[in-house]
Write a protein that holds these residues in place. Structure first.
Motif, PDB file in Angstrom:
ATOM      1  N   GLY A 239     -14.899  -7.107  -6.682  1.00  0.00           N
ATOM      2  CA  GLY A 239     -14.472  -7.898  -5.473  1.00  0.00           C
ATOM      3  C   GLY A 239     -13.484  -7.467  -4.659  1.00  0.00           C
ATOM      4  N   TRP A 240     -13.042  -6.198  -4.535  1.00  0.00           N
ATOM      5  CA  TRP A 240     -12.346  -5.338  -3.607  1.00  0.00           C
ATOM      6  C   TRP A 240     -10.949  -6.000  -3.637  1.00  0.00           C
ATOM      7  CZ3 TRP A 240     -13.530  -0.902  -2.482  1.00  0.00           C
ATOM      8  CH2 TRP A 240     -15.128  -0.382  -2.355  1.00  0.00           C
ATOM      9  N   PRO A 241     -10.091  -6.171  -4.840  1.00  0.00           N
ATOM     10  CA  PRO A 241      -8.807  -6.551  -5.088  1.00  0.00           C
ATOM     11  C   PRO A 241      -7.795  -5.682  -4.182  1.00  0.00           C
ATOM     12  CG  PRO A 241      -9.370  -5.512  -6.885  1.00  0.00           C
ATOM     13  CD  PRO A 241     -10.577  -5.522  -6.171  1.00  0.00           C
ATOM     14  N   LEU A 242      -6.539  -5.981  -3.859  1.00  0.00           N
ATOM     15  CA  LEU A 242      -5.752  -5.633  -3.265  1.00  0.00           C
ATOM     16  C   LEU A 242      -5.255  -3.870  -3.578  1.00  0.00           C
ATOM     17  CD1 LEU A 242      -3.183  -5.395  -1.123  1.00  0.00           C
ATOM     18  CD2 LEU A 242      -2.009  -6.579  -2.911  1.00  0.00           C
ATOM     19  N   TRP A 243      -5.437  -3.604  -5.048  1.00  0.00           N
ATOM     20  CA  TRP A 243      -5.267  -2.545  -5.629  1.00  0.00           C
ATOM     21  C   TRP A 243      -6.227  -1.413  -5.131  1.00  0.00           C
ATOM     22  CZ3 TRP A 243      -8.578   0.352  -8.201  1.00  0.00           C
ATOM     23  CH2 TRP A 243      -9.640  -0.111  -9.053  1.00  0.00           C
ATOM     24  N   THR A 244      -7.298  -1.813  -4.732  1.00  0.00           N
ATOM     25  CA  THR A 244      -8.448  -0.787  -4.530  1.00  0.00           C
ATOM     26  C   THR A 244      -7.934  -0.367  -3.083  1.00  0.00           C
ATOM     27  OG1 THR A 244      -9.527  -2.590  -3.553  1.00  0.00           O
ATOM     28  CG2 THR A 244     -10.246  -1.921  -5.722  1.00  0.00           C
ATOM     29  N   TRP A 245      -7.416  -1.050  -2.057  1.00  0.00           N
ATOM     30  CA  TRP A 245      -6.981  -0.799  -0.803  1.00  0.00           C
ATOM     31  C   TRP A 245      -5.654  -0.121  -0.932  1.00  0.00           C
ATOM     32  CZ3 TRP A 245     -10.809  -1.081   2.251  1.00  0.00           C
ATOM     33  CH2 TRP A 245     -11.832  -2.080   2.168  1.00  0.00           C
ATOM     34  N   LEU A 246      -4.705  -0.447  -1.500  1.00  0.00           N
ATOM     35  CA  LEU A 246      -3.689   0.347  -1.922  1.00  0.00           C
ATOM     36  C   LEU A 246      -4.071   1.648  -2.362  1.00  0.00           C
ATOM     37  CD1 LEU A 246      -1.035  -2.360  -3.372  1.00  0.00           C
ATOM     38  CD2 LEU A 246      -1.167  -1.196  -0.892  1.00  0.00           C
ATOM     39  N   SER A 247      -4.869   2.033  -3.204  1.00  0.00           N
ATOM     40  CA  SER A 247      -5.146   3.121  -3.716  1.00  0.00           C
ATOM     41  C   SER A 247      -5.988   4.078  -2.808  1.00  0.00           C
ATOM     42  CB  SER A 247      -6.215   3.099  -5.147  1.00  0.00           C
ATOM     43  OG  SER A 247      -6.573   4.226  -5.700  1.00  0.00           O
ATOM     44  N   LEU A 248      -6.797   3.334  -2.149  1.00  0.00           N
ATOM     45  CA  LEU A 248      -7.353   4.092  -1.017  1.00  0.00           C
ATOM     46  C   LEU A 248      -6.333   4.749  -0.015  1.00  0.00           C
ATOM     47  CD1 LEU A 248     -10.780   2.283  -0.459  1.00  0.00           C
ATOM     48  CD2 LEU A 248     -10.439   4.513  -1.309  1.00  0.00           C
ATOM     49  N   ALA A 249      -5.384   3.774   0.207  1.00  0.00           N
ATOM     50  CA  ALA A 249      -4.341   4.225   1.447  1.00  0.00           C
ATOM     51  C   ALA A 249      -3.370   5.335   0.849  1.00  0.00           C
ATOM     52  CB  ALA A 249      -3.563   2.926   1.845  1.00  0.00           C
ATOM     53  N   ALA A 250      -3.212   5.401  -0.450  1.00  0.00           N
ATOM     54  CA  ALA A 250      -2.655   6.166  -0.971  1.00  0.00           C
ATOM     55  C   ALA A 250      -3.164   7.674  -1.261  1.00  0.00           C
ATOM     56  CB  ALA A 250      -2.101   5.920  -2.666  1.00  0.00           C
ATOM     57  N   PHE A 251      -4.396   7.748  -1.060  1.00  0.00           N
ATOM     58  CA  PHE A 251      -5.147   9.028  -1.389  1.00  0.00           C
ATOM     59  C   PHE A 251      -4.779  10.123  -0.428  1.00  0.00           C
ATOM     60  CE2 PHE A 251      -8.850  11.429   0.123  1.00  0.00           C
ATOM     61  CZ  PHE A 251      -9.186  12.488  -1.055  1.00  0.00           C
ATOM     62  N   PRO A 252      -5.007   9.850   1.168  1.00  0.00           N
ATOM     63  CA  PRO A 252      -4.302  10.919   1.983  1.00  0.00           C
ATOM     64  C   PRO A 252      -3.121  11.444   1.684  1.00  0.00           C
ATOM     65  CG  PRO A 252      -4.783   8.892   2.966  1.00  0.00           C
ATOM     66  CD  PRO A 252      -5.204   8.883   1.808  1.00  0.00           C
ATOM     67  N   LEU A 253      -2.256  10.722   1.243  1.00  0.00           N
ATOM     68  CA  LEU A 253      -0.803  10.881   1.010  1.00  0.00           C
ATOM     69  C   LEU A 253      -0.605  11.834  -0.249  1.00  0.00           C
ATOM     70  CD1 LEU A 253       1.074   7.524   1.854  1.00  0.00           C
ATOM     71  CD2 LEU A 253       0.576   9.418   3.353  1.00  0.00           C
ATOM     72  N   VAL A 254      -1.144  11.426  -1.002  1.00  0.00           N
ATOM     73  CA  VAL A 254      -1.246  12.330  -2.493  1.00  0.00           C
ATOM     74  C   VAL A 254      -1.883  13.564  -2.253  1.00  0.00           C
ATOM     75  CG1 VAL A 254      -1.773  12.253  -4.990  1.00  0.00           C
ATOM     76  CG2 VAL A 254      -1.095  10.201  -3.706  1.00  0.00           C
ATOM     77  N   ALA A 255      -3.126  13.467  -1.676  1.00  0.00           N
ATOM     78  CA  ALA A 255      -3.894  14.952  -1.247  1.00  0.00           C
ATOM     79  C   ALA A 255      -2.922  15.800  -0.462  1.00  0.00           C
ATOM     80  CB  ALA A 255      -5.035  14.575  -0.666  1.00  0.00           C
ATOM     81  N   ALA A 256      -2.145  15.150   0.545  1.00  0.00           N
ATOM     82  CA  ALA A 256      -1.433  16.161   1.502  1.00  0.00           C
ATOM     83  C   ALA A 256      -0.183  16.593   0.604  1.00  0.00           C
ATOM     84  CB  ALA A 256      -0.880  15.057   2.457  1.00  0.00           C
ATOM     85  N   ALA A 257       0.438  16.001  -0.463  1.00  0.00           N
ATOM     86  CA  ALA A 257       1.459  16.288  -1.331  1.00  0.00           C
ATOM     87  C   ALA A 257       0.841  17.530  -2.141  1.00  0.00           C
ATOM     88  CB  ALA A 257       2.032  15.150  -2.129  1.00  0.00           C
ATOM     89  N   PHE A 258      -0.243  17.236  -2.759  1.00  0.00           N
ATOM     90  CA  PHE A 258      -1.013  18.377  -3.452  1.00  0.00           C
ATOM     91  C   PHE A 258      -1.123  19.869  -2.638  1.00  0.00           C
ATOM     92  CE2 PHE A 258      -5.064  20.351  -4.478  1.00  0.00           C
ATOM     93  CZ  PHE A 258      -4.857  20.848  -6.028  1.00  0.00           C
TER      94      PHE A 258
END
Length: 476
Positions: A239-258
């Motif tokens: 049901g697309w809870p809050l954690w799913t949107w936070l996780s997607l928002a974090a992806f580009p930041l973690v990918a850039a750090a990598f």
């Protein structure tokens, strides 16, 4: 342990000092096929698993997603470990673990124990599979390497289709009352045979100058993959809870750090988990760019069609699986002609393949629109066969292109990057096209939801065809 100083080929050497025999090639291709078959074999078994284990839709998605995410997250690390400790050793260990975890999956008493076993099975596949391409790259050269790479690509494509067909047959056969469990238990005897062959036929190779495991890079890559794949695979069912949107928002930041961490390590002369310097290879960079939409479209197509044929057209597991048999047969026939066509026309074979695939999917669209829900083997045969032939002219050739300029010393890293891109894209295909299809069903109905999803996939095929025009014309 085999003395690696006598088995690892030198850059610039005229021939590998330990060549991969035909039986050895068959054995490593068997190891490459098993995990891909298992990714797709579950599709047609999911309804039966759900009824037998009283599992919710979200838990059933985890049966697929847990395997795919663990597989994708750990692939590059598996390639590095093979470079470090020996590819034959890691291949044997990964195959043995795959057989053991398959047995645990087949004996799972409940839904959550099955999910846990599938995660472990995906991790074991990530140890085994990178060693396949790395072994081919390190122990073959010239025309023999080109043939081996073509066979690898053909094996990958056939495994994806065969997995879905085999799943339907095994579930319907209900061998000794095992039902859906046979789709996992069938791996055990195959693994035993594979281990016996591998001990006798697969040469030991490793990097001449192995680097220690890149701890920060491994953690950041795993975090980035999880941040992207976990919400996409579980979001709709949860049901697309809050954690799913936070996780997607974090992806580009973690990918850039990598990327920053890997680039810094590369510039300091160390070998990071994913060396950014490898992207200087045009063939690898452009090949991976095509691999992503190619795998997304293929896995999404297989998942959506399996669901639509069973739930919408009312086909059983066997008819639903056999409806894709023309695709598998056409893929096999076209893949045999692929190497000769590549020798003559180069990478334009990929462009022609995308055109054929697009025509095949459009024929399926017309068939579904005219005959739904009375669609099956005969109705889908023309479109499925043409789409399968088109796929065969793309996947094996793109895989060969990606690895064509990777030096043997970095074969494990290069193969890990390619298979990670493929596996992550397969998971994304189920997550994106699958989510689109299942979200449209309540409002549009099964037929129109399927038609819409297939049209979207045609758009992806067009993108793949346009990208193929940027590939180097000649393939090494």
């Amino acid at each position: 342990m085999t003395q690696t100083t006598t088995t690892q080929p030198l850059l610039g050497a005229r021939a590998p000092k330990t060549a991969l025999t035909s039986f050895g090639l068959f054995t490593v291709l068997l190891g490459a096929a098993l995990p891909l078959i298992d990714f797709f074999i579950v599709n047609v078994a999911l309804p039966t698993i759900g009824r037998d284990l009283d599992a919710s839709e979200s838990v059933l998605e985890l049966v697929v997603a847990g395997y795919g995410v663990a597989y994708a997250v750990l692939l590059v690390l598996g390639g590095r470990l093979g470079d470090l400790f020996g590819r034959r050793r890691l291949f044997l260990g990964g195959m043995a673990a795959f057989g053991l975890t398959s047995l645990v999956c087949g004996l799972a008493p409940g839904a959550w124990s099955l999910v846990a076993a599938r995660v472990a099975q995906g991790a074991s596949a990530a140890v085994m599979v990178p060693q396949v391409l790395a072994t081919i790259q390190s122990s073959t050269e010239g025309p023999r390497r080109a043939k081996a790479m073509s066979l690898y690509g053909a094996t990958a494509g056939l495994s994806m289709v065969a997995g879905q067909i085999l799943g339907g047959v095994l579930v319907a056969a209900d061998i000794a009352g095992t039902g859906w469990r046979s789709v996992f238990l069938v791996n055990v005897p195959v693994v035993v045979v594979g281990l016996v062959l591998a001990v006798r036929t697969v040469p030991e190779t490793r990097s001449q100058h192995p680097e220690p495991v890149d701890g920060p890079g491994t953690v950041l890559l795993a975090a980035a993959m999880l941040a992207l794949l976990a919400p996409l695979t579980e979001g709709r069912a949860a049901g697309w809870p809050l954690w799913t949107w936070l996780s997607l928002a974090a992806f580009p930041l973690v990918a850039a750090a990598f990327y920053v961490v890997e680039r810094r390590a590369d510039r300091r002369g160390r070998t990071p988990l994913v060396p950014p310097s490898l992207f200087a290879l045009t063939t690898l960079r452009r090949g991976l760019t095509i691999m992503a939409p190619l795998a997304v479209g293929f896995s999404g197509f297989m998942f959506v069609l399996a669901v639509a044929l069973q739930r919408g057209a009312g086909l059983g597991p066997v008819p639903a699986g056999l409806a894709l048999a023309p695709m598998a047969l056409a893929f096999f026939a076209a893949s045999l002609a692929g190497p000769r066509l590549v020798a003559r026309f180069g990478s334009r074979v990929v462009t022609a393949g995308s055109v054929l695939q697009g025509i095949g999917i459009l024929l399926i669209v017309l068939t579904v629109r005219a005959d739904w829900p009375d669609v099956g083997f005969a109705e889908l045969l023309p479109g499925a066969a043409i789409a399968g032939a088109g796929q065969a002219f793309q996947l094996p050739v793109v895989m060969r292109i990606v690895m064509s300029e990777v030096p043997p010393a970095r074969a494990g890293v290069g193969s890990g990057m390619m298979v990670t891109t493929q596996q992550a894209s397969l998971a994304l295909g189920v997550a994106t096209l699958g989510t689109l299809f299942l979200s449209l069903v309540p409002g549009l109905g099964m037929r129109d939801a399927l038609l819409t999803t297939l049209v979207v996939q045609v758009g992806g095929v067009v993108v793949t065809g346009l990208l193929s025009l940027r590939l180097p014309r000649r393939i090494g």
